[in-house]
Design a protein around this motif. Structure first.
Motif, short mmCIF file in Angstrom:
data_model
loop_
_atom_site.label_atom_id
_atom_site.label_comp_id
_atom_site.label_asym_id
_atom_site.label_seq_id
_atom_site.Cartn_x
_atom_site.Cartn_y
_atom_site.Cartn_z
N LEU A 1 0.77 -1.31 0.00
CA LEU A 1 0.09 -0.20 -0.08
C LEU A 1 0.86 1.30 -0.14
CD1 LEU A 1 -2.66 -1.01 2.50
CD2 LEU A 1 -3.18 -0.86 0.10
N ASP A 2 0.51 2.19 -0.82
CA ASP A 2 1.31 3.51 -1.07
C ASP A 2 0.46 4.50 -1.49
OD1 ASP A 2 4.17 4.29 -1.09
OD2 ASP A 2 3.77 4.80 -3.17
N GLY A 3 0.40 5.39 -0.69
CA GLY A 3 -0.68 6.58 -0.83
C GLY A 3 -2.04 6.60 -0.35
N GLU A 4 -2.82 7.19 -0.71
CA GLU A 4 -4.34 7.22 -0.40
C GLU A 4 -5.17 5.87 -0.49
OE1 GLU A 4 -5.90 11.58 -0.13
OE2 GLU A 4 -7.03 10.10 -1.55
N CYS A 5 -5.79 5.22 0.55
CA CYS A 5 -6.70 4.42 0.50
C CYS A 5 -8.07 4.97 1.09
CB CYS A 5 -6.38 3.17 1.34
SG CYS A 5 -4.69 2.32 0.81
N ARG A 6 -9.19 4.73 0.27
CA ARG A 6 -10.33 4.90 0.82
C ARG A 6 -11.53 4.12 0.73
NH1 ARG A 6 -10.76 10.18 -3.55
NH2 ARG A 6 -8.99 8.98 -4.36
N THR A 7 -12.36 4.23 1.62
CA THR A 7 -13.64 3.51 1.79
C THR A 7 -14.77 4.42 1.69
OG1 THR A 7 -13.74 3.18 3.94
CG2 THR A 7 -12.35 1.48 2.81
N TRP A 8 -15.97 3.53 1.14
CA TRP A 8 -17.24 4.42 1.05
C TRP A 8 -18.26 3.69 1.54
CZ3 TRP A 8 -13.66 4.65 -2.69
CH2 TRP A 8 -12.93 5.87 -3.26
N TYR A 9 -19.28 4.41 2.35
CA TYR A 9 -20.65 3.77 2.54
C TYR A 9 -21.41 3.12 1.36
CZ TYR A 9 -19.87 5.21 7.55
OH TYR A 9 -19.17 5.54 8.44
N GLU A 10 -22.34 2.51 1.49
CA GLU A 10 -23.23 2.01 0.45
C GLU A 10 -23.71 3.02 -0.30
OE1 GLU A 10 -25.92 -1.24 0.73
OE2 GLU A 10 -24.83 -2.47 2.06
N ASP A 11 -24.12 4.37 0.35
CA ASP A 11 -24.81 5.39 -0.26
C ASP A 11 -23.75 6.20 -1.04
OD1 ASP A 11 -23.28 6.91 1.84
OD2 ASP A 11 -25.24 7.74 2.56
N GLY A 12 -22.34 6.10 -1.12
CA GLY A 12 -21.37 6.69 -1.62
C GLY A 12 -20.67 7.90 -0.79
N ALA A 13 -21.10 8.04 0.37
CA ALA A 13 -20.39 8.85 1.52
C ALA A 13 -19.09 8.24 1.69
CB ALA A 13 -21.30 9.22 2.72
N LEU A 14 -18.05 9.06 1.96
CA LEU A 14 -16.70 8.51 2.36
C LEU A 14 -16.69 8.11 3.73
CD1 LEU A 14 -13.72 8.50 1.51
CD2 LEU A 14 -13.48 10.78 2.82
N SER A 15 -16.01 6.85 3.68
CA SER A 15 -16.01 5.96 5.45
C SER A 15 -14.84 6.37 5.99
CB SER A 15 -16.81 4.50 5.09
OG SER A 15 -16.27 3.73 6.23
N SER A 16 -13.93 6.01 5.31
CA SER A 16 -12.43 6.31 5.77
C SER A 16 -11.42 6.52 4.49
CB SER A 16 -11.94 4.63 6.38
OG SER A 16 -11.92 3.77 5.31
N LEU A 17 -10.30 7.32 5.14
CA LEU A 17 -9.27 7.65 4.34
C LEU A 17 -7.81 7.34 5.18
CD1 LEU A 17 -8.13 9.30 1.99
CD2 LEU A 17 -8.39 11.48 3.43
N CYS A 18 -7.04 6.40 4.56
CA CYS A 18 -5.89 6.25 5.18
C CYS A 18 -4.61 6.54 4.23
CB CYS A 18 -5.74 4.81 5.25
SG CYS A 18 -6.90 4.02 6.32
N GLN A 19 -3.42 6.89 4.65
CA GLN A 19 -2.31 7.30 4.09
C GLN A 19 -1.19 6.32 4.50
OE1 GLN A 19 -1.56 9.68 1.98
NE2 GLN A 19 -3.70 10.75 2.11
N HIS A 20 -0.59 5.80 3.20
CA HIS A 20 0.47 4.66 3.61
C HIS A 20 1.83 5.44 2.82
CE1 HIS A 20 -3.26 2.39 4.27
NE2 HIS A 20 -2.43 1.25 4.98
N ASP A 21 2.72 4.81 3.14
CA ASP A 21 4.20 5.10 2.50
C ASP A 21 4.99 3.97 2.52
OD1 ASP A 21 6.19 6.37 1.22
OD2 ASP A 21 7.26 6.88 3.22
#
Length: 162
Positions: free
Chosen positions: A99-119
């Protein structure tokens, strides 16, 4: 007629082959993998290793995942996962399988659920959000080890810090 293809997991790699596990012959060419009668995945293989863009499917045929793999079968670039309804559920960036950079997850309705940064495979920061979009939690990492976390109530007020 193309040969009947099978797959197995070896370490973090999914190996595509013909024959049996005892006398496996690694497959080279365009592969279409089935789980029963349902298409499970498709893409190129070299010596049994996934390379280039690959797509995997839910049992109903809906796109489940699309990833690109390097010549060693490791994720490279963006990998996207989809819910059964077709909604994007996660997006992760990889560099040679890490994993390198941004990782994002969304709820079923499309709203952002999480945001992670990796290097280069190491976590730097993780943020979680309430379904209404308000920040729920922030976790900080140093050298991929937990450093601190801050929690917020749905109204944005601080709940606790550690």
């Amino acid at each position: 007629m193309s040969p009947k293809l099978k797959w197995t997991i070896k370490g973090r790699l999914e190996i595509v082959y013909t024959g049996t596990l005892k006398s496996m012959e690694r497959y080279t060419g365009y592969a279409r993998l089935f789980h029963g009668d349902n298409l499970y995945g498709e893409g190129e293989c070299i010596d049994g290793v996934k390379v280039g863009p690959w797509k995997h499917y839910h049992a109903d045929g809906q796109l489940m995942q699309e990833c690109t793999y390097n010549s060693k079968g490791k994720e490279e670039g963006v990998c996207r996962h989809y819910q059964a309804n077709g909604q994007l559920s996660s997006e992760e960036w990889f560099l040679s399988g890490k994993l390198d950079g941004e990782c994002r997850t969304w709820y079923e309705d499309g709203a952002l659920s999480s945001l992670c940064q990796h290097d280069n495979g190491k976590r730097l920061e993780s943020r979680e959000y309430y379904p209404n979009g308000a920040l729920r939690m922030v976790m900080q990492f140093e050298n991929d080890k937990f450093k601190s976390e801050t929690w917020y109530r749905e109204d944005g007020s601080l709940w606790r810090q550690t």
